[in-house]
Design a protein around this motif. Structure first.
Motif, short mmCIF file in Angstrom:
data_model
loop_
_atom_site.label_atom_id
_atom_site.label_comp_id
_atom_site.label_asym_id
_atom_site.label_seq_id
_atom_site.Cartn_x
_atom_site.Cartn_y
_atom_site.Cartn_z
N GLY A 37 0.81 -1.22 0.00
CA GLY A 37 0.00 0.00 0.00
C GLY A 37 0.84 1.26 0.00
N ILE A 38 2.17 1.13 -0.25
CA ILE A 38 3.03 2.32 -0.33
C ILE A 38 3.72 2.38 -1.68
CG2 ILE A 38 3.53 2.53 2.14
CD1 ILE A 38 6.33 1.15 1.27
N SER A 39 3.99 3.61 -2.13
CA SER A 39 4.70 3.75 -3.42
C SER A 39 5.39 5.11 -3.48
CB SER A 39 3.70 3.63 -4.56
OG SER A 39 4.33 3.93 -5.78
N ASP A 40 6.54 5.15 -4.17
CA ASP A 40 7.26 6.41 -4.36
C ASP A 40 6.69 7.19 -5.53
OD1 ASP A 40 9.02 5.85 -2.31
OD2 ASP A 40 10.43 4.80 -3.64
N ILE A 41 5.86 6.53 -6.34
CA ILE A 41 5.35 7.19 -7.56
C ILE A 41 3.83 7.04 -7.64
CG2 ILE A 41 7.42 7.12 -9.00
CD1 ILE A 41 4.93 4.45 -9.50
N GLU A 42 3.26 7.79 -8.59
CA GLU A 42 1.81 7.74 -8.80
C GLU A 42 1.46 6.42 -9.51
OE1 GLU A 42 -1.85 8.91 -8.37
OE2 GLU A 42 -0.24 10.31 -7.79
N ILE A 43 0.52 5.65 -8.93
CA ILE A 43 0.19 4.34 -9.48
C ILE A 43 -0.44 4.44 -10.87
CG2 ILE A 43 -1.21 2.25 -9.12
CD1 ILE A 43 1.26 2.58 -7.31
N SER A 44 -1.30 5.42 -11.06
CA SER A 44 -1.96 5.54 -12.36
C SER A 44 -0.92 5.80 -13.47
CB SER A 44 -2.99 6.66 -12.34
OG SER A 44 -2.36 7.87 -12.01
N TRP A 45 0.12 6.55 -13.13
CA TRP A 45 1.19 6.84 -14.08
C TRP A 45 1.95 5.55 -14.41
CZ3 TRP A 45 2.52 9.17 -18.01
CH2 TRP A 45 3.84 9.45 -18.37
N ALA A 46 2.14 4.72 -13.39
CA ALA A 46 2.82 3.44 -13.59
C ALA A 46 2.03 2.57 -14.57
CB ALA A 46 2.98 2.69 -12.26
N PHE A 47 0.72 2.52 -14.39
CA PHE A 47 -0.11 1.73 -15.31
C PHE A 47 -0.09 2.30 -16.72
CE2 PHE A 47 -2.04 -0.29 -11.58
CZ PHE A 47 -2.14 -1.59 -12.04
N THR A 48 -0.13 3.61 -16.80
CA THR A 48 -0.10 4.25 -18.12
C THR A 48 1.19 3.90 -18.85
OG1 THR A 48 -1.35 6.07 -17.18
CG2 THR A 48 -0.32 6.48 -19.32
N MET A 49 2.31 4.01 -18.12
CA MET A 49 3.61 3.71 -18.73
C MET A 49 3.70 2.26 -19.16
SD MET A 49 6.72 5.64 -16.92
CE MET A 49 7.80 4.81 -18.02
N LEU A 50 3.28 1.37 -18.25
CA LEU A 50 3.34 -0.06 -18.55
C LEU A 50 2.53 -0.40 -19.80
CD1 LEU A 50 3.06 -2.02 -15.18
CD2 LEU A 50 4.59 -2.54 -17.07
N THR A 51 1.30 0.10 -19.82
CA THR A 51 0.41 -0.19 -20.96
C THR A 51 1.00 0.39 -22.24
OG1 THR A 51 -1.42 0.00 -19.40
CG2 THR A 51 -1.99 -0.11 -21.73
N GLY A 52 1.51 1.61 -22.14
CA GLY A 52 2.11 2.26 -23.31
C GLY A 52 3.28 1.46 -23.86
N PHE A 53 4.18 1.03 -22.98
CA PHE A 53 5.34 0.24 -23.41
C PHE A 53 4.92 -1.09 -24.02
CE2 PHE A 53 8.20 2.76 -20.50
CZ PHE A 53 9.09 3.16 -21.50
N VAL A 54 3.92 -1.72 -23.40
CA VAL A 54 3.44 -3.02 -23.91
C VAL A 54 2.90 -2.86 -25.32
CG1 VAL A 54 1.60 -4.76 -23.68
CG2 VAL A 54 3.00 -4.15 -21.69
N VAL A 55 2.06 -1.86 -25.52
CA VAL A 55 1.47 -1.65 -26.85
C VAL A 55 2.57 -1.34 -27.87
CG1 VAL A 55 -0.04 -0.14 -28.23
CG2 VAL A 55 -0.78 -0.93 -25.97
N ALA A 56 3.48 -0.45 -27.48
CA ALA A 56 4.55 -0.05 -28.42
C ALA A 56 5.42 -1.24 -28.79
CB ALA A 56 5.39 1.05 -27.80
N LEU A 57 5.81 -2.04 -27.80
CA LEU A 57 6.68 -3.18 -28.09
C LEU A 57 5.95 -4.27 -28.87
CD1 LEU A 57 9.02 -3.91 -25.03
CD2 LEU A 57 9.65 -3.39 -27.39
N PHE A 58 4.66 -4.44 -28.58
CA PHE A 58 3.87 -5.44 -29.30
C PHE A 58 3.82 -5.08 -30.79
CE2 PHE A 58 0.15 -7.56 -30.98
CZ PHE A 58 0.15 -8.79 -30.34
N VAL A 59 3.52 -3.83 -31.06
CA VAL A 59 3.44 -3.37 -32.45
C VAL A 59 4.81 -3.51 -33.14
CG1 VAL A 59 3.04 -1.35 -33.93
CG2 VAL A 59 1.49 -1.84 -32.02
N PHE A 60 5.86 -3.15 -32.41
CA PHE A 60 7.20 -3.21 -32.98
C PHE A 60 7.61 -4.66 -33.27
CE2 PHE A 60 11.96 -2.91 -32.37
CZ PHE A 60 12.19 -2.32 -33.60
N ALA A 61 7.33 -5.55 -32.32
CA ALA A 61 7.69 -6.97 -32.51
C ALA A 61 6.91 -7.56 -33.68
CB ALA A 61 7.39 -7.76 -31.23
N LEU A 62 5.66 -7.17 -33.79
CA LEU A 62 4.83 -7.66 -34.90
C LEU A 62 5.38 -7.15 -36.24
CD1 LEU A 62 2.34 -9.44 -35.06
CD2 LEU A 62 0.93 -7.39 -35.06
N TYR A 63 5.82 -5.91 -36.23
CA TYR A 63 6.41 -5.32 -37.43
C TYR A 63 7.67 -6.10 -37.83
CZ TYR A 63 9.27 -2.08 -40.15
OH TYR A 63 10.07 -1.53 -41.11
#
Lengths: 314, 257
Positions: B221-247
């Motif tokens: 229940g503790i974090s040094d960063i904003e959790i929503s930002w963590a999810f946004t980054m994770l999702t963004g990286f996943v989508v970007a890498l998925f598209v790149f790997a598919l390419y």
């Protein structure tokens, strides 16, 4: 699909590799359904490049390829389902069990599990590998590995089977049994394209022969027509008598190989009967006779040499 | 290929991948368990009590989520990079490339294999941690979603690495010189609040920091960063890498001549 649709339709196929090597220079040819075709050519002629393009391991630069009417660019899934490929190199996981390799390949083609198991058993039995099904692939002999690749290529029952030097490095007995097997599946309707360096293999098995040299098809005809182009054959005769010199026979030339063996060149227009009569008149008795080289081999060499002569600048 | 055939092909590839890492469990499952158990013993039991509290928790409680994440990251990445490159090196990637399987099924198959190993190791390490501390998961949904997203992300990264790799050296460079430093400096062993302000800013450029902190948030229940930002980054990286790997698969980079 109409029966008139060729099993393989290739038009103006070109391929230039990244290093600048022009492997195919506008290759065009068709293979009819049910045919058994040999694709011959010296090393580096473009045979494996064509096969690579057909099974999508090599990207073509231009040209059109259709497998039973399905374009490999626009209908790649349907086209690929109709092809089975036996590559030159062993490319299965050596640590997997024989049975798993075949069943897994069936799965990649979307075959239901039950059908995959049935087909794997069928082809492993037909190719004499059923007793080895639980062995790791790396423990198989070279011939068994070759047969495993054929079983794997057939598991989805393709209509077009492509074999890249399937009998390279296998012993004569196995080679003959593979010939029988391939003839059998061809008789059952599978179209087969085969590359080989054993020209005897092409002559025995294939109804049609395409010869490729330096990325160009230099001959594409029936085996019979091709062999009819042979103008000269060299025979080796074993004689009962020891001969010091080649006998003088009008119209025939040759040489003595050793005392009991002579080599004679016979033109297409010349008669073998006349030759034997002439030898008999000189009291030379022939014990046996054979071709010096495979007939197709002689043609092959002359055709690929003539393209050398035509393109000296390359 | 119809949907059912694609599903069969996908399951076939996943089963093959799972069978691979379970068959060689001495190389794939046991080593991370031993390594992380040693971390627990050394940092948690021997050194931990001397460190005292970290963000209001004893050091063992603090370090466990980070160590689980460390195991998940390295194993997800390692599974895909070694399996895909192994297939490429031995030539049996051709079995897949000549089949009518679409590229995204190949991608999803390897991806699922990587996630399966990452999560398997994660579960093993979590069970081991119970010998050293009590675990109370504060936000189960956050915990599960972060670990799955992280595993997906590093499986994709492993695939991209494997596609580019031309020899075995190439598959060890990224884990050694990129992954390990990013993970160790991603707040696994310490709270970012301990760093000087400048290094806190630098740390925020490290994507692993967000994953570790989000995962720790799920547990403690503790974090040094904003959790929503963590999810946004994770999702963004996943989508970007998925598209790149598919390419990369579509263009046949290092796979088709």
């Amino acid at each position: 699909m109409s029966d008139n649709v060729p099993a393989l339709h290739i038009r103006d196929l070109t391929k230039i590799y990244n290093n600048g090597f022009e492997a195919l220079k506008g290759v065009s040819f068709d293979v009819l359904p049910g045919d058994f075709v040999a694709l011959l050519g010296p090393n580096g002629a473009g045979k494996s490049t064509i096969i690579g393009i057909l099974c999508s391991l090599v990207r073509k630069n231009s040209g059109q390829v259709e497998i039973f009417g399905n374009n490999i660019d626009s209908h790649f899934s349907r086209a690929k389902k109709d092809i089975g490929v036996v590559p030159q190199e062993f490319n299965f996981n050596q640590f997997e069990k024989v049975f798993d390799i075949v069943v897994t390949q069936a799965g990649y083609y979307g075959l239901p599990r039950k059908l995959s198991l049935f087909r794997a058993e069928k082809y492993l039995r037909e190719l004499g590998l059923w007793d080895k099904r639980q062995d790791r692939a790396r423990t198989l002999s070279g011939g068994m590995k070759r047969r495993l690749m054929i079983a794997r290529a057939l598991v989805h029952e393709p209509r077009l089977l492509i074999l890249d030097e399937p009998t390279a490095g296998v012993d004569i007995e196995l080679r003959r049994s593979l010939w029988e097997f391939l003839t059998e599946i061809n008789d059952q309707g599978t179209t087969i394209i085969l590359t080989t360096h054993y020209l005897e293999e092409a002559e025995s098995l294939c109804r049609n022969i395409a010869i490729i040299d330096r990325g160009v098809i230099v001959q594409n005809t029936t085996t019979r027509d091709l062999l009819s182009q042979l103008n000269r054959e060299v025979f080796i005769l074993d004689t009962q008598e020891k001969l010091a010199d080649f006998p003088t026979i009008e119209g025939y030339s040759g040489r003595v190989v050793d005392g009991y063996c002579i080599e004679i060149e016979v033109e297409k227009s010349q008669s073998l009967n006349e030759l034997f009569v002439a030898l008999s008149e000189q009291d030379i008795h022939v014990l046996s006779m054979r071709n010096k080289a495979n007939r197709l081999e002689e043609l092959f060499i002359s055709m690929t040499q003539s393209t050398d002569d035509q393109r000296p600048s390359q | 290929m119809g949907i059912r055939e694609q599903w069969i092909a996908y399951v076939t590839l996943v089963v093959k991948e799972v069978r691979r890492f379970t068959r060689i469990w001495l190389q794939t499952l046991l080593p991370p368990a031993i390594t992380i158990a040693l971390y627990f013993v050394i940092f948690g039991t021997l050194i931990g009590p001397r460190i005292g509290q970290m963000s209001g928790f004893n050091y063992m409680e603090f370090v466990v989520p980070g160590l689980i994440m460390l195991a998940v990251i390295t194993n997800s990445f390692g599974n895909v990079v070694s399996s895909f490159f192994g297939n490429k090196f031995a030539g049996n990637i051709e079995e897949m490339l000549v089949s009518p399987m679409p590229n995204y099924i190949i991608l999803l198959g390897f991806l699922t294999g990587g996630v399966a190993r990452g999560l398997t190791v994660g579960v093993i390490v979590t069970l081991l941690s119970l010998f050293f501390t009590d675990l109370n998961i504060q936000h189960p949904l956050v915990t599960v979603s972060v670990v799955i997203l992280t595993s997906i992300l590093f499986s994709l990264a492993g695939l991209v690495n494997a596609i580019y790799a031309e020899n075995f050296d190439d598959i060890s460079i990224i884990p050694t010189f990129v992954l390990t430093p990013l993970t160790y400096l991603g707040g696994v062993f310490y709270s970012m609040s301990l760093l000087p302000e400048f290094w806190q800013g630098v740390s925020k450029l490290n994507p692993v920091l967000y994953m570790v902190n989000a995962f720790r948030y799920g547990f403690l229940g503790i974090s040094d960063i904003e959790i929503s930002w963590a999810f946004t980054m994770l999702t963004g990286f996943v989508v970007a890498l998925f598209v790149f790997a598919l390419y990369l698969l579509k263009t046949g980079k290092n796979l088709r001549a």
